[in-house]
Design an enzyme around this catalytic site. Sequence first.
Site, PDB file in Angstrom:
ATOM      1  CD  GLU A 127      -2.870  -1.117   2.422  1.00 49.95           C
ATOM      2  OE1 GLU A 127      -3.624  -2.078   2.588  1.00 49.95           O
ATOM      3  OE2 GLU A 127      -2.851  -0.114   3.178  1.00 49.95           O
ATOM      4  N   GLY A 129       1.164   3.591   2.094  1.00 54.45           N
ATOM      5  CA  GLY A 129       1.813   3.848   3.379  1.00 54.45           C
ATOM      6  C   GLY A 129       2.468   2.643   4.007  1.00 54.45           C
ATOM      7  CB  ILE A 157      -1.135  -3.953  -7.885  1.00 52.55           C
ATOM      8  CG1 ILE A 157      -1.348  -3.501  -6.438  1.00 52.55           C
ATOM      9  CG2 ILE A 157      -1.617  -5.381  -8.109  1.00 52.55           C
ATOM     10  CD1 ILE A 157      -0.508  -4.221  -5.409  1.00 52.55           C
ATOM     11  CD  GLN A 279      45.368  -6.594 -17.040  1.00 54.70           C
ATOM     12  OE1 GLN A 279      45.618  -5.597 -16.371  1.00 54.70           O
ATOM     13  NE2 GLN A 279      46.179  -7.639 -17.128  1.00 54.70           N
ATOM     14  CD  GLU A 363       7.953 -11.393  -5.559  1.00 55.52           C
ATOM     15  OE1 GLU A 363       8.183 -12.340  -4.791  1.00 55.52           O
ATOM     16  OE2 GLU A 363       7.553 -11.534  -6.722  1.00 55.52           O
ATOM     17  CB  THR A 365      14.308  -3.285  -0.163  1.00 53.50           C
ATOM     18  OG1 THR A 365      14.359  -3.465   1.262  1.00 53.50           O
ATOM     19  CG2 THR A 365      13.088  -2.452  -0.530  1.00 53.50           C
TER      20      THR A 365
END
Length: 382
Positions: A127, A129, A157, A279, A363, A365
């Site tokens: 949500e 908040g 969502i 390199q 999903e 942090t």
Amino acid sequence: MFIENKQQMDMIRQSARDFAQYHIKPYVMEWDEAQIFPIEVFKKLGEHGFMGVIVPEEYGGSGLGYQEYITVLDEISKVCGSIGLSVAAHNSLCTNHILSFASEEQKKRYLPKLATAEWIGAWGLTETGSGSDAGGMTTFAERDGDHYVLNGSKNFITHAISSSVAVVIARTGAKGDKKGMSAFIVEKGTPGFTAGKKENKLGMRASETACLFFDNCRIHRDQLIGEEGQGFVQALKLLDGGRISIAALSLGIARGAYECALKYAHEREQFGKKIYEFQAVSFALADMATQVEASELLTRKAGYLKDHGDRVSKIGAMAKLYASEAAVSVSNESVQIFGGYGFTKDYPAEKFFRDAKLCTIGEGTSSIQKMVIAREIEKDIL
């Protein structure tokens, strides 16, 4: 090491690779620029069994395991992270929530449509908040006889607009009470259930993201998943597997960024030789290749444990943490190897770079993953 049927896995990999090359790759930038959610492509993915990978055949799914699921996400995300993200969200969140916790009647009603992508699924926990603090949600479901009345909103969502059904976590008890949340199945078209405008995002632009709104949305108690008060526990268990999905998504993005940089380094010439011969470039590619391999090993281990019914809280969080951060690192280095061209949309490096960042956020942090890992390793010494 973790692959038990290599021949089957090779066939699945080739099938997913061919699909991505034919149905996704030609349109990647068109979808990205216009933020098009190509729903017809997801219908085709459903026809190939990629939208119900872990759903048993009796419910219309492919009846495969997490190793196969990781392979599908790896191959698709290597071409387009947006499509990979939507495949992951559909499989591991909405569909898997119903598969894991719903009644037999609910499974028979919804899984065949979800597994074939006749219906696209959404899952609502976050949500405005309450992001990482899922327990702070305010969306409320009030019991009214044989019905529940939902009021509130969900934010960020995936498939909020195009989905036919959503699994939504709402409060049925006091705020802060882990047993005060419940999960509900809400179908599109239910009065009081609407979606907001599409978010204008940095990356993953072809994966649709929007808000869900509930305004006296009335649903029958038969739409409750499990028992009242089990929603939060269900969500936590679901996210253990969901982190494997994001790890696989991250792996595919990192692999795509690495492979395009490797190819470019063998084509681009400066000072009379291929830039791979310098390199600084070859060492950067060595680091990138190592991160891709390490990401796959962690992700495969998590998938192996999941397939064998073992707890995956620690390894799933480790895989998600490492692979997502590796995707950001590898895609950043890919842009650097391309130089000025890496900053243009004529080459794929910049899109991998933009898409990768979400993997460290969605999903859970990176900080949340570290919290989960720290909690789990503390158990090892107690």
